[in-house]
Design a protein around this motif. Sequence first.
Motif, mmCIF file in Angstrom:
data_model
loop_
_atom_site.group_PDB
_atom_site.id
_atom_site.type_symbol
_atom_site.label_atom_id
_atom_site.label_comp_id
_atom_site.label_asym_id
_atom_site.label_seq_id
_atom_site.Cartn_x
_atom_site.Cartn_y
_atom_site.Cartn_z
ATOM 1 N N LEU A 53 0.841 -1.192 0.000
ATOM 2 C CA LEU A 53 0.000 0.000 0.000
ATOM 3 C C LEU A 53 0.877 1.243 0.000
ATOM 4 O O LEU A 53 1.770 1.370 0.834
ATOM 5 C CB LEU A 53 -0.915 0.010 1.231
ATOM 6 C CG LEU A 53 -1.813 -1.212 1.385
ATOM 7 C CD1 LEU A 53 -2.613 -1.117 2.681
ATOM 8 C CD2 LEU A 53 -2.730 -1.371 0.187
ATOM 9 N N VAL A 54 0.604 2.127 -0.946
ATOM 10 C CA VAL A 54 1.386 3.357 -1.045
ATOM 11 C C VAL A 54 0.573 4.498 -0.441
ATOM 12 O O VAL A 54 -0.587 4.703 -0.804
ATOM 13 C CB VAL A 54 1.775 3.673 -2.502
ATOM 14 C CG1 VAL A 54 2.605 4.957 -2.575
ATOM 15 C CG2 VAL A 54 2.550 2.498 -3.111
ATOM 16 N N PHE A 55 1.227 5.201 0.462
ATOM 17 C CA PHE A 55 0.633 6.363 1.114
ATOM 18 C C PHE A 55 1.482 7.579 0.804
ATOM 19 O O PHE A 55 2.601 7.458 0.301
ATOM 20 C CB PHE A 55 0.569 6.151 2.638
ATOM 21 C CG PHE A 55 -0.356 5.040 3.035
ATOM 22 C CD1 PHE A 55 -1.699 5.291 3.279
ATOM 23 C CD2 PHE A 55 0.099 3.737 3.156
ATOM 24 C CE1 PHE A 55 -2.565 4.262 3.636
ATOM 25 C CE2 PHE A 55 -0.747 2.708 3.512
ATOM 26 C CZ PHE A 55 -2.089 2.975 3.756
ATOM 27 N N SER A 57 3.098 10.801 2.791
ATOM 28 C CA SER A 57 3.359 11.220 4.167
ATOM 29 C C SER A 57 4.464 12.256 4.194
ATOM 30 O O SER A 57 5.577 11.992 3.722
ATOM 31 C CB SER A 57 3.756 10.001 5.008
ATOM 32 O OG SER A 57 4.048 10.382 6.326
ATOM 33 N N ASP A 58 4.134 13.404 4.730
ATOM 34 C CA ASP A 58 5.124 14.477 4.884
ATOM 35 C C ASP A 58 5.869 14.758 3.578
ATOM 36 O O ASP A 58 7.089 14.908 3.558
ATOM 37 C CB ASP A 58 6.098 14.166 6.021
ATOM 38 C CG ASP A 58 5.398 14.091 7.388
ATOM 39 O OD1 ASP A 58 4.205 14.443 7.464
ATOM 40 O OD2 ASP A 58 6.045 13.674 8.353
ATOM 41 N N GLY A 59 5.100 14.815 2.488
ATOM 42 C CA GLY A 59 5.652 15.198 1.199
ATOM 43 C C GLY A 59 6.365 14.118 0.427
ATOM 44 O O GLY A 59 7.019 14.398 -0.581
ATOM 45 N N GLU A 60 6.264 12.863 0.863
ATOM 46 C CA GLU A 60 6.947 11.778 0.154
ATOM 47 C C GLU A 60 6.120 10.502 0.205
ATOM 48 O O GLU A 60 5.285 10.322 1.096
ATOM 49 C CB GLU A 60 8.332 11.524 0.749
ATOM 50 C CG GLU A 60 8.301 10.937 2.149
ATOM 51 C CD GLU A 60 9.683 10.601 2.685
ATOM 52 O OE1 GLU A 60 10.693 11.086 2.156
ATOM 53 O OE2 GLU A 60 9.739 9.828 3.648
ATOM 54 N N PRO A 61 6.387 9.594 -0.755
ATOM 55 C CA PRO A 61 5.677 8.317 -0.724
ATOM 56 C C PRO A 61 6.163 7.465 0.445
ATOM 57 O O PRO A 61 7.332 7.530 0.840
ATOM 58 C CB PRO A 61 6.024 7.669 -2.066
ATOM 59 C CG PRO A 61 7.264 8.337 -2.525
ATOM 60 C CD PRO A 61 7.288 9.700 -1.903
ATOM 61 N N LEU A 62 5.250 6.681 0.989
ATOM 62 C CA LEU A 62 5.549 5.734 2.058
ATOM 63 C C LEU A 62 4.900 4.415 1.670
ATOM 64 O O LEU A 62 3.687 4.353 1.463
ATOM 65 C CB LEU A 62 4.979 6.237 3.390
ATOM 66 C CG LEU A 62 5.111 5.285 4.578
ATOM 67 C CD1 LEU A 62 6.585 5.147 4.992
ATOM 68 C CD2 LEU A 62 4.264 5.776 5.754
ATOM 69 N N LEU A 63 5.714 3.370 1.543
ATOM 70 C CA LEU A 63 5.205 2.047 1.211
ATOM 71 C C LEU A 63 4.974 1.287 2.508
ATOM 72 O O LEU A 63 5.875 1.184 3.340
ATOM 73 C CB LEU A 63 6.208 1.292 0.333
ATOM 74 C CG LEU A 63 5.850 -0.144 -0.049
ATOM 75 C CD1 LEU A 63 4.573 -0.201 -0.873
ATOM 76 C CD2 LEU A 63 7.014 -0.788 -0.799
ATOM 77 N N VAL A 64 3.751 0.783 2.679
ATOM 78 C CA VAL A 64 3.438 -0.034 3.848
ATOM 79 C C VAL A 64 3.104 -1.435 3.351
ATOM 80 O O VAL A 64 2.164 -1.617 2.579
ATOM 81 C CB VAL A 64 2.269 0.558 4.665
ATOM 82 C CG1 VAL A 64 1.933 -0.347 5.849
ATOM 83 C CG2 VAL A 64 2.615 1.971 5.147
ATOM 84 N N MET A 65 3.902 -2.397 3.786
ATOM 85 C CA MET A 65 3.676 -3.800 3.459
ATOM 86 C C MET A 65 2.880 -4.379 4.619
ATOM 87 O O MET A 65 3.430 -4.605 5.690
ATOM 88 C CB MET A 65 5.011 -4.536 3.302
ATOM 89 C CG MET A 65 5.900 -4.014 2.187
ATOM 90 S SD MET A 65 5.156 -4.097 0.545
ATOM 91 C CE MET A 65 4.760 -5.843 0.412
#
Length: 158
Positions: A53-55, A57-65
């Motif tokens: 899942l790509v979110f 956060s604070d101006g950048e992508p964050l990948l959560v597996m």
Amino acid sequence: MTAHLPTRSRLVHDSLRAVGITGDIVVLPDAASTAPLAAAALGVEVGAIANSLVFWSDGEPLLVMTSGAHRVDTAALAERLGRTSIKRATPEQVREATGQAIGGVAPTGHPSPLTTIVDEDLAPYPEIWAAGGTPHTVFPLTFDELVRLTNGTVAKVD
């Protein structure tokens, strides 16, 4: 042999091999763009599916597996990580960050590495499955391999 794989999946395959992960990418006859669909196609528990899942956060992508067995609590995760907020990325942001479409985002094979969080609830499964760059492709790996592959931070995400 990777010749039969879609281009995106060949990139994922090459990324796996570069770090010594030997699981093969499996091409499914039907799209498995959700954890329940992937679990049913593979005959595994939905919790053993590692959703990418790509979110934003604070101006950048964050990948959560995350384990397919539950949802990410974005407010709680933001607080745990010391971030202002975590919001679902748009389809355009997902494609830009990963080079892949929603429903087939792999934990690797992106244009550049993404900050990644790996759900601690995936750890008990001896084998987990992740998307292989398209909604029709998946591959097996272990929890430790996923953490190493993504250089991820293990955290509670729900």
